[in-house]
Scaffold this active site. Structure first.
Site, PDB file in Angstrom:
ATOM      1  N   ASP A   1      -5.730  -4.596  -6.394  1.00 42.36           N
ATOM      2  CA  ASP A   1      -5.199  -5.964  -6.457  1.00 42.36           C
ATOM      3  C   ASP A   1      -6.166  -7.048  -5.989  1.00 42.36           C
ATOM      4  O   ASP A   1      -5.739  -8.178  -5.702  1.00 42.36           O
ATOM      5  CB  ASP A   1      -3.842  -6.063  -5.746  1.00 42.36           C
ATOM      6  CG  ASP A   1      -3.827  -5.493  -4.344  1.00 42.36           C
ATOM      7  OD1 ASP A   1      -4.869  -5.003  -3.894  1.00 42.36           O
ATOM      8  OD2 ASP A   1      -2.751  -5.538  -3.696  1.00 42.36           O
TER       9      ASP A   1
ATOM     10  N   ASP B   1      -2.637   5.613  -2.777  1.00 44.33           N
ATOM     11  CA  ASP B   1      -1.978   4.456  -2.180  1.00 44.33           C
ATOM     12  C   ASP B   1      -1.323   3.707  -3.337  1.00 44.33           C
ATOM     13  O   ASP B   1      -1.902   3.609  -4.440  1.00 44.33           O
ATOM     14  CB  ASP B   1      -2.999   3.525  -1.508  1.00 44.33           C
ATOM     15  CG  ASP B   1      -3.381   3.953  -0.097  1.00 44.33           C
ATOM     16  OD1 ASP B   1      -3.098   5.098   0.284  1.00 44.33           O
ATOM     17  OD2 ASP B   1      -3.993   3.125   0.616  1.00 44.33           O
TER      18      ASP B   1
ATOM     19  N   HIS C   1      -7.661  -0.030  -3.651  1.00 44.50           N
ATOM     20  CA  HIS C   1      -6.618  -0.974  -4.065  1.00 44.50           C
ATOM     21  C   HIS C   1      -7.145  -1.895  -5.174  1.00 44.50           C
ATOM     22  O   HIS C   1      -8.182  -2.520  -5.038  1.00 44.50           O
ATOM     23  CB  HIS C   1      -6.077  -1.787  -2.884  1.00 44.50           C
ATOM     24  CG  HIS C   1      -5.578  -0.884  -1.783  1.00 44.50           C
ATOM     25  ND1 HIS C   1      -5.398  -1.300  -0.498  1.00 44.50           N
ATOM     26  CD2 HIS C   1      -5.216   0.439  -1.821  1.00 44.50           C
ATOM     27  CE1 HIS C   1      -4.961  -0.279   0.246  1.00 44.50           C
ATOM     28  NE2 HIS C   1      -4.844   0.785  -0.542  1.00 44.50           N
TER      29      HIS C   1
ATOM     30  N   CYS D   1      -0.891  -7.910  -0.733  1.00 43.83           N
ATOM     31  CA  CYS D   1      -0.841  -6.716   0.127  1.00 43.83           C
ATOM     32  C   CYS D   1       0.313  -6.792   1.124  1.00 43.83           C
ATOM     33  O   CYS D   1       0.926  -5.775   1.460  1.00 43.83           O
ATOM     34  CB  CYS D   1      -2.123  -6.596   0.938  1.00 43.83           C
ATOM     35  SG  CYS D   1      -3.591  -6.295  -0.029  1.00 43.83           S
TER      36      CYS D   1
ATOM     37  N   ASP E   1       0.820  -1.215   0.000  1.00 45.30           N
ATOM     38  CA  ASP E   1       0.000   0.000   0.000  1.00 45.30           C
ATOM     39  C   ASP E   1       0.853   1.264   0.000  1.00 45.30           C
ATOM     40  O   ASP E   1       0.436   2.285  -0.528  1.00 45.30           O
ATOM     41  CB  ASP E   1      -0.890   0.055   1.260  1.00 45.30           C
ATOM     42  CG  ASP E   1      -1.877  -1.095   1.341  1.00 45.30           C
ATOM     43  OD1 ASP E   1      -1.930  -1.891   0.398  1.00 45.30           O
ATOM     44  OD2 ASP E   1      -2.598  -1.172   2.360  1.00 45.30           O
TER      45      ASP E   1
HETATM   46  N1  ABU Z   1      -6.251  -4.007   0.283  1.00 43.69           N
HETATM   47  C1  ABU Z   1      -6.838  -4.920  -0.646  1.00 43.69           C
HETATM   48  C2  ABU Z   1      -8.296  -5.115  -0.357  1.00 43.69           C
HETATM   49  C3  ABU Z   1      -9.137  -4.764  -1.470  1.00 43.69           C
HETATM   50  C4  ABU Z   1     -10.537  -5.277  -1.252  1.00 43.69           C
HETATM   51  O1  ABU Z   1     -11.175  -4.894  -0.278  1.00 43.69           O
HETATM   52  O2  ABU Z   1     -11.015  -6.075  -2.063  1.00 43.69           O
END
Ligand code: ABU
Length: 366
Positions: free
Chosen positions: A248, A197, A246, A350, A117
């Site tokens: 990912d 981020d 995010h 992450c 992050d």
């Molecule tokens: N930090 C990744 C989490 C993303 C999500 O909540 O799917």
């Protein structure tokens, strides 16, 4: 960019994509992790079912048993990576329970659990993200000694401007219940100051894709675009996650020519044309029930995997449909226990940040 740099040469910091052979990585830590108090920035992306957790523990350390179990899983991840020949670094443990005061607000910290992050490596450059939660304002300092070493060893180092995170940094009118108004996505961060981020960016060699989110705004994206070498193109994408934070768990490259997508958020029509010749692989639904609650994230941590090289991918061991799917596509998944880390808000992607991957800077799109 010179040819030597395009090939990484002997540089200690070098990573251009998510799949070249991983040689050095940072693995996070949950030591001293402190639960944030409920606030609008947190509420923008935190599942509403989790509010009780912040009401109960906000401002206090995460419960000991959560820390203990997650620490074991992180240490095991570090050992697995070492056994694969990867150099593993860990952040410093800061006292995240200490309240800090800026001219505009006070806040305790959060953790150094998610290096993905707070920093990203693009070629030979480390970029420190400015972050968008007050509790994360000083988080990068857990990585500063490492970054200083990388700098001494030749890396380039960019530090994005820190926002004030005062009232004007946030959209006072934002409501998670009205995250889209007249087909326009709304976000809790305003456009007054730079916000991003690092985990909203995903690297495909010379092309980098990024989403606006509740922690990343257009100014943040433009800041990254202007500070990267001309070799790189930054493309903004938008998918169906109503409360993005995010990228990912939305689009995840598995290797050159193979993109895994989250079928509940990504419509085929939203996939940028660059991927027309790529194989699009839909991630299977997450395996439930979880042993532990998801306090900071969606269910889709399933997709939050770490590609070690073009063959080997570290995945959470309970995600059996994903493991089977990866095998079908010729990968050799490496399952590890990681469910006790999920409540901190991420999985293996992450919890790590690439520092060095062997490979060259290339374009993967015709
Ligand atoms: N930090 C990744 C989490 C993303 C999500 O909540 O799917």
């Amino acid at each position: 960019m010179s040819k030597d740099i395009q090939e990484g040469g002997k540089k200690r910091v070098w990573s251009c994509n998510e799949w070249d052979p991983l040689e050095e990585v940072i693995v996070g830590t949950v030591e001293n992790a402190t639960v944030p108090t409920w606030n609008p920035a947190l509420a923008a992306t935190t599942p509403s079912h989790a509010k009780w957790f912040f009401d109960k523990y906000g401002g206090q350390p995460f419960p000991d048993d959560m820390i203990e179990k997650a620490s074991k899983e992180l240490d095991n991840l570090a050992d697995v990576l070492k056994s694969l020949g990867v150099t593993v670094q860990r952040p410093e443990t800061l006292d995240f329970s200490k309240e800090v005061t800026t001219p505009w607000w006070n806040s305790k910290g959060l953790y150094a659990a998610m290096p993905r992050d707070v920093l990203m490596v693009v070629g030979d450059t480390i970029i420190e993200a400015p972050m968008a939660w007050r509790a994360r304002y000083f988080e990068i300092y857990a990585y500063r000694r490492l970054i200083e070493d990388y700098f001494k060893d030749g890396s380039r180092w960019l530090v994005a401007p820190k926002a004030t995170m005062s009232e004007r940094f946030y959209n006072a009118g934002y409501s998670p219940e009205q995250a889209t108004i007249d087909s326009v996505r709304q976000f809790v961060v305003s456009e007054n100051e730079v916000a991003f981020d690092a985990a909203d960016f995903v690297r495909f060699g010379k092309d980098i894709f990024v989403q606006k989110s509740n922690v990343t705004n257009a100014m943040g994206i433009e800041w990254v675009r202007r500070h990267l070498d001309d070799d790189f193109s930054v493309h903004e994408v938008e998918f169906g996650d109503e409360h993005p934070m995010h990228i990912d768990t939305t689009i995840v490259p598995l290797g050159p020519g193979k993109l895994m997508i989250n079928p509940s958020w990504v419509e085929r029509s939203q996939i940028p044309a660059q991927f027309d010749s790529w194989e699009i692989i839909e991630a299977p639904a997450p395996v439930k029930p979880y042993d532990s609650a998801l306090y900071f994230s969606s269910d889709w941590l399933t997709m939050n995997i770490l590609t070690v090289d073009e063959k080997h991918i570290i995945v959470e061991e309970n995600e059996e449909p994903l493991i089977a799917l990866l095998k079908q596509h010729g990968f050799e998944p490496i399952p590890i226990p990681f469910r006790n880390f999920y409540p901190f808000g991420g999985s293996v992607h992450c919890a790590t940040a690439d520092i060095r991957r062997r490979g060259t800077l290339q374009s993967y799109f015709s």
